[in-house]
Enzyme design. Structure first.
Site, PDB file in Angstrom:
ATOM      1  N   ILE A  97       0.860  -1.182   0.000  1.00 12.17           N
ATOM      2  CA  ILE A  97       0.000   0.000   0.000  1.00 12.17           C
ATOM      3  C   ILE A  97       0.895   1.230   0.000  1.00 12.17           C
ATOM      4  O   ILE A  97       1.797   1.358   0.829  1.00 12.17           O
ATOM      5  CB  ILE A  97      -0.968  -0.020   1.206  1.00 12.17           C
ATOM      6  CG1 ILE A  97      -1.938  -1.192   1.016  1.00 12.17           C
ATOM      7  CG2 ILE A  97      -1.707   1.302   1.333  1.00 12.17           C
ATOM      8  CD1 ILE A  97      -2.919  -1.384   2.133  1.00 12.17           C
ATOM      9  N   HIS A 144      -6.515  -4.890 -10.698  1.00  8.43           N
ATOM     10  CA  HIS A 144      -7.056  -5.484  -9.472  1.00  8.43           C
ATOM     11  C   HIS A 144      -7.982  -6.642  -9.845  1.00  8.43           C
ATOM     12  O   HIS A 144      -8.818  -6.501 -10.744  1.00  8.43           O
ATOM     13  CB  HIS A 144      -7.824  -4.418  -8.684  1.00  8.43           C
ATOM     14  CG  HIS A 144      -8.372  -4.950  -7.396  1.00  8.43           C
ATOM     15  ND1 HIS A 144      -7.580  -5.132  -6.278  1.00  8.43           N
ATOM     16  CD2 HIS A 144      -9.615  -5.369  -7.055  1.00  8.43           C
ATOM     17  CE1 HIS A 144      -8.314  -5.635  -5.301  1.00  8.43           C
ATOM     18  NE2 HIS A 144      -9.549  -5.782  -5.743  1.00  8.43           N
ATOM     19  N   GLU A 154      -6.868   6.546  -1.893  1.00 14.26           N
ATOM     20  CA  GLU A 154      -7.729   5.517  -1.296  1.00 14.26           C
ATOM     21  C   GLU A 154      -7.541   4.209  -2.071  1.00 14.26           C
ATOM     22  O   GLU A 154      -7.677   4.190  -3.314  1.00 14.26           O
ATOM     23  CB  GLU A 154      -9.200   5.962  -1.373  1.00 14.26           C
ATOM     24  CG  GLU A 154     -10.096   5.122  -0.505  1.00 14.26           C
ATOM     25  CD  GLU A 154     -11.575   5.470  -0.689  1.00 14.26           C
ATOM     26  OE1 GLU A 154     -12.416   4.607  -0.423  1.00 14.26           O
ATOM     27  OE2 GLU A 154     -11.866   6.603  -1.122  1.00 14.26           O
TER      28      GLU A 154
HETATM   29  C1  GRF Z   1      -2.834 -10.173 -10.079  1.00 12.55           C
HETATM   30  O1  GRF Z   1      -3.919 -10.988  -9.777  1.00 12.55           O
HETATM   31  C2  GRF Z   1      -3.195  -8.719  -9.929  1.00 12.55           C
HETATM   32  O2  GRF Z   1      -4.526  -8.467 -10.205  1.00 12.55           O
HETATM   33  C3  GRF Z   1      -2.921  -8.462  -8.477  1.00 12.55           C
HETATM   34  O3  GRF Z   1      -1.787  -9.221  -8.185  1.00 12.55           O
HETATM   35  C4  GRF Z   1      -1.705 -10.334  -9.079  1.00 12.55           C
HETATM   36  C5  GRF Z   1      -0.358 -10.251  -9.728  1.00 12.55           C
HETATM   37  O4  GRF Z   1      -0.082 -11.346 -10.540  1.00 12.55           O
HETATM   38  N1  GRF Z   1      -2.789  -7.031  -8.249  1.00 12.55           N
HETATM   39  P1  GRF Z   1       1.189 -11.326 -11.491  1.00 12.55           P
HETATM   40  O5  GRF Z   1       2.402 -11.047 -10.582  1.00 12.55           O
HETATM   41  O6  GRF Z   1       1.003 -10.252 -12.511  1.00 12.55           O
HETATM   42  O7  GRF Z   1       1.261 -12.695 -12.082  1.00 12.55           O
END
Ligand code: GRF
Length: 225
Positions: A96, A113, A147
């Protein structure tokens, strides 16, 4: 690619499969970007090797080498800014970030995300969707604001949740969509087609179907059908 495109720095913490999707699209000439550097907060991140294989400078900046979060972030900013990026891409960066860091990159920091935001911000999104018996789940690419997981949405992709799904099968179906929509969002940014208006992102002047935005009153359309 004749045009060099925009300068991009990617931040990772682990596997780097989204990073790989971006590298692949850039290498095949479909993404007008120069991936200037990949920076990890974890020396063991598998994504570092993906960057090295692609000939991209791969740096490690670990929090444990700094005596405070502020100093860690200052080091991160210094190294990122060495590359003068037009865009900073969080590709599985599991940290974060402070308001100060985020504001330093206002309008040029994006994240992927694994949920249909605003549903399920934070961690364990797949397990939470299953526990809720959600019919739909998916992925979102958004601009980062202070946020967490609440910034303006660029693009979303929905997938149906199957009765037989486990977190593993659902995560795999969502990840496939992340790999599709993240490069797409980056392409739109590189082509200067996006505009942030409040908490909305316009594509060529208005919100468009290609963005797959999930409206609370609409049933999402899964992709691919
Ligand atoms: C993915 O699911 C992304 O959405 C989340 O973390 C994961 C990262 O996967 N933020 P990778 O390292 O890109 O394989």
């Amino acid at each position: 690619m004749t045009e060099p495109g925009i300068n991009v720095v990617a931040l990772i913490s682990g596997r780097g499969s989204n990073l790989q999707a971006i590298i692949d699209q850039a290498q095949s000439g479909n993404l007008p970007i120069t991936l200037c550097a990949v920076i990890s907060d974890n020396a063991n991140a598998a994504g570092l090797e993906r960057a090295r294989k692609a000939g991209i400078p791969a740096l490690v900046i670990e929090p444990k080498s700094h005596d405070s979060k502020i100093n860690f972030e200052q080091a991160l900013i210094k190294h990122i800014d060495d590359y003068q990026p037009d865009l900073v891409v969080l590709a599985g960066f599991m940290r974060i970030l402070t308001k100060e860091f985020v504001q330093h990159y206002t309008g040029r920091l994006i994240n992927v995300h694994p949920s249909l935001l605003p549903a399920y911000p934070g961690l364990n999104t797949h397990a939470r969707a299953l526990a809720d018996n959600a019919s739909w789940h998916g992925a979102t690419v958004h601009f980062v604001t202070p946020e967490v997981d609440a910034g303006p949405v660029i693009i979303q992709a929905a997938v149906p949740v199957k009765k037989t799904d486990t977190t593993k099968t659902l995560a795999a179906r969502v990840l496939e969509q992340e790999h599709r929509i993240y490069p797409m969002a980056i392409r739109w940014i590189a082509q200067k087609r996006l505009q942030i208006l409040g908490n909305k992102v316009l594509l060529d002047g208005k919100q468009r179907e290609e963005q797959g935005l999930i409206k609370p009153d609409l049933t999402p359309t899964p992709y691919p059908q």
